[in-house]
Design a protein around this motif. Structure first.
Motif: not given
Length: 244
Positions: A3, A5, A8, A41, A43, A76, A103, A154, A206, A210-211, A224
């Motif tokens: 995935q 993200c 975020g 995913h 936000h 989210t 989520s 997570e 993922r 975001e991460d 990304n």
């Protein structure tokens, strides 16, 4: 499964490469899917850059994304976007365009009610189980557990030296997880070590801005798509999904 993200809680201060507007999110998603991501995913952001569950914001974001990609798109429902649980449920019930999944962080107040509202509307639920919380215990006792789409394990431990140990402990706490698929991921300094663990364990995972804002070698990530490409070096991969 990998995935992407997209953004975020990141904002403009985190760098020009973080997509925030519907068009930027759609462009970033399309590039990430072309690179091999099979799920998205996102936000959605208010005009002032805050995460929001507002239908007026969600609709153009989902429309723009679906104009560009043909993979599932999720959002989210984090409590920071709408702190009052009843208001969060009302937001979900007021959505006019629905995501494929959303989520729900199981340690947050109102998680069961938000998940139930999503399921009532036919939206898949990703059960967010954070390390360092009682989310795993709550999820194990939840009657909704067997109905969720998957579990997001997570790892909030951002220390690259201990994140893998934390991840293994979280997976042990989850146990059978109602026999639902598990997506394992980390954040910041723990993002790449946990992603590699997911690859070794054969779990979904993922990656995205975001991460982590950095590539495995510590260089800043410029997109990304670049993060997805790097992640796939550690993961089984069946080829890119379809884009428009």
């Amino acid at each position: 499964m990998v995935q992407v993200c997209l953004n975020g809680s990141r904002g403009a201060g985190d760098g020009a490469h973080v997509p925030l507007t519907p068009s930027a999110l759609a462009e970033s998603a399309a590039d990430a899917v072309a690179a091999g991501a099979t799920d998205v995913h996102v936000h959605p952001k208010s005009p002032c850059g805050q995460d929001t569950l507002s239908a007026r914001v969600l609709t153009p974001v989902l429309t723009a994304l679906r104009d560009r990609v043909r993979v599932p798109v999720g959002v989210t429902t984090g409590a920071w976007a709408e702190p009052d649980p009843a208001a969060r449920v009302a937001r979900v019930r007021g959505w006019t365009v629905l995501p494929d999944h959303a989520s729900v962080n199981w340690h947050e107040p109102g998680a069961e009610e938000v998940a139930a509202a999503l399921l009532e509307r036919g939206v898949g639920v990703e059960a967010g189980i954070w390390s360092g919380t009682d989310g795993a215990t709550r999820f194990a006792a939840s009657p909704l557990g067997p109905r969720v789409l998957r579990v997001l394990a997570e790892v909030t431990d951002a220390d690259p030296g201990s994140a893998v140990t934390t991840a293994r402990a979280l997976l042990a706490d989850l146990g059978p997880a109602h026999d639902r698929p598990v997506l394992l991921h980390g954040e910041d300094g723990g993002a790449w070590p946990v992603l590699r663990l997911a690859g070794r364990l054969g779990l979904a995972t993922r990656v995205g801005l975001e991460d982590t804002l950095f590539l495995p070698d510590g260089e800043p990530a410029d997109s990304n798509a670049r993060l997805v490409s790097e992640a796939l070096k550690w993961l089984p991969h069946s080829g890119p999904a379809k884009t428009m």
